[in-house]
Every structure is written in C-alpha cells, then in structure tokens.
Write a protein that holds these residues in place. Sequence first.
Motif, PDB file in Angstrom:
ATOM      1  N   GLY A 261      50.725  49.889  37.759  1.00  0.00           N
ATOM      2  CA  GLY A 261      50.959  48.904  38.801  1.00  0.00           C
ATOM      3  C   GLY A 261      51.142  49.489  40.169  1.00  0.00           C
TER       4      GLY A 261
ATOM      5  N   VAL B 295      55.000  40.394  35.926  1.00  0.00           N
ATOM      6  CA  VAL B 295      54.679  41.714  35.372  1.00  0.00           C
ATOM      7  C   VAL B 295      55.242  41.847  33.950  1.00  0.00           C
TER       8      VAL B 295
ATOM      9  N   ILE C 236      49.051  44.362  39.083  1.00  0.00           N
ATOM     10  CA  ILE C 236      49.445  45.000  37.819  1.00  0.00           C
ATOM     11  C   ILE C 236      48.202  45.045  36.930  1.00  0.00           C
TER      12      ILE C 236
END
Lengths: 305, 99
Positions: A181, A154, A186
Amino acid sequence: MSSKIFYIPERLTSQYFKDFLDVAKDIFKRDCWHIPDVVVRVDRINKVDILGQLLLYKFFDYTVQNQCFIKPVVNLIENKYLNAEMTKLGFKNLMKNYIKANNLKDDDFKYNECDSFFIAPIVLRSDKSKAIDANNIKKIENFYGGNKDIQNIVLQSIGEIGSNFQEHADCDTQSVIVAKGEKSYIEVACADNGVGIINSLRAFGNKDTEVMRRCIDKGVSSKIDKWHTGSGLWIINQLVNKSNGTMIICSQNCYLKNKKGHITVGESPLWKGTFIYVKIPLLATLKLSDIFVGEISPTVQLNII
Amino acid sequence: MSKIFKFDRWAPSLSESTTAEEIYKLVKSMDPKNNEIVFDMTNMVAMTTICARAIFGRLYTELGIDDFNKNIKFTNISEAIIVAIKWGIMAEIKQSIQY
C-alpha cells in the motif's frame, strides 16, 4: 518427460498474468513430475508487480510440494532488476528460506515499510485461529493512521479476501496473501493451489465462465451454512467499482477482470487453485457503508448507546 | 446491571471465523437472554461479514428481535462496523428462513 526450460515472460504483472500462466500451466499436468534438468529462466523479466512475484513464488511452491522437478536450476540473482524488486517486496527472503527449509515460519513474513509504501506478506495458516497475523494488521492500521474510513477499507479488503481464501483453500496450507500500500491506494494479492472457485461453486452454473461471472454476486457461496454470507467478493467488487480500481480473479481455466467497473470474463491457461489481485484507489470519499445503501433492511437496527 | 464486553483484544480487525466462534461462546457464557451486554467496539476498525454473522447474526436469531434490541447494546462503534454487523444479521435471518 525429458529436460525442460521454463522461460518466464518479460512482463510478470497483473496486466499480463495470462502470459505467465501460459508458461506455468505445464506444472499442473500429471506428467510434469520428477523432471530432471529443469531450468527456470527469469532473465527476460523486466517488469514485475506483487501479483507477478506471488505467482512466481506459488509456482516454485507447487513444484516443490509436488516434486515436479529434480534439482531445478533457477538463478534469480542473474536478473538484477528482478533481484532488486524481490528484495524490496520481501519475496527473495521468502523464497530463499522456503528453498532452504521447505517450509516457512511466521518470522519469514515480515512487514516492511519503505519510503512511501508498506509491504506485508501474510501466510494463511491451516491453524485458522491465528491465520492472519495481528501484528502485521496493526502496523498496516498505523500506516494509514488518522483516517478511519481508509483504515477500514484497507483492513476490510484484506480480511474479506484472506478469510475467503482461508475457508476455501482446504488442500493448501501455504496460501499467501500480500498487501502493498501507498497512501493513495492498496493492492492485495492472494494465491493458492487448492480446489479452486470453479469447483467449489459448481452449483451456480454449468459453464466455467458462468460460474466465474457469478462468483462476485451477492449470496454466492459454497459454505453458506458455515456462517459465510456469500458477500466477500461482492464487497470487494463494489469497492473496485466505486473507486475505479482493478480486480482480477483467476481459477482453473477461467478469469474475471474488473477494470474501472468494466467486467470481462474469459478462458485462461490453467492455474490449479485460485488467485486474486485487487487494486483499490483510496479516495477520500470511499466508505464501506456506501456500498450497503439500500441493501440493509430498516427493520435490522442496533441499540447504540 | 449491564455487563461490558470489550473487543479491544481483537482490534483492529476481526476476520477469522474460528475467533468469531470463540467470541460467540464467551458472549453466550454471559447469558445474553437474561443480561444486558454492552459491546465496547473501541479500536475496532474492520470486521468481516463472516464474523459478524457468526457472532451477531446468531445472537439475533437465537434471542429474537425484542431481546436482542433490549439486551445487546453497542458503544464506541464506527459506521463501518455497524453495517458489517447488520449485514451479518441479515445473512443469518435469510439463512434461518430457508431452514
């Protein structure tokens, strides 16, 4: 030019980004400045995602910065669905404050966590030393607490996309990156009205579509002498391939789409600058190190104690 | 005697090249040619390849492979940060050869 109505299409989403560009493209024409009696109709919108909201925001940003319209009429409240979605993702507040002050402060970019997801709009400041707000990044890290590999995917994705835009959006001080997310995926979207990928990577191809196709290749960068590695978009593309995700890059008159590893490149209506949208399913098996297997020379070793 | 360089103040993610430049200068002020420096990467989750190249790629080519391996050490470092740093080093090596 006389008065004009912009009908924003009903599906303002990453899947139908070309429909929006087809409407928005006129603002990038030179004769589209100082138009009176402009109405931006948003009442038809019945589906919107983070890319759609970001593009709508950048559409208004561009028209304000370039004084395209004189006292335009936009009534976001008329569309209850859009109003609710923009409130949920924080864009309503961003646009309200932007219209009020013609600028945005750091406080306007609020991390927000709802039932199952977070949303974090982050401005990419021209003051590059504090471009990506560290507090928002820490909150995103906490959201994915407990899984270091997922946290890495992420934050690496946000970092690579953000730094790529920050370094290339020389003429745009209002670039915005938005991360949304859930535990299982995400989404990152970033847009600017800068020089554009096609212009900055012109040396890598004669045709625009050729340049667009090459922008995800390793080592392709216009700033290789300024610490760039030319691998930011390559890394993102590899993560999309490995996770069966989605990536859209659009710049000027071209787009590249990677849907579950299937890449298409083609022409699109004009967008001045670049935008990117990425959706990466956060599979338990997804690791950054996996995409570098066989890519790193064994002679490069670190002394780890 | 080794010197400890903690990355904690930039954790969890390093992504800006100007910050990387500041870090590089801090490291240089510790004289890595003649001192052992241990980079403590506790709490670091991600590092962009630009930053990795601007700090460690540069140190690698300036110090040379022997002094880099002798004086630059890492502790509490994740696999993801290791590959980012190695990638940054490779990019800088490639660029130095071109010059």
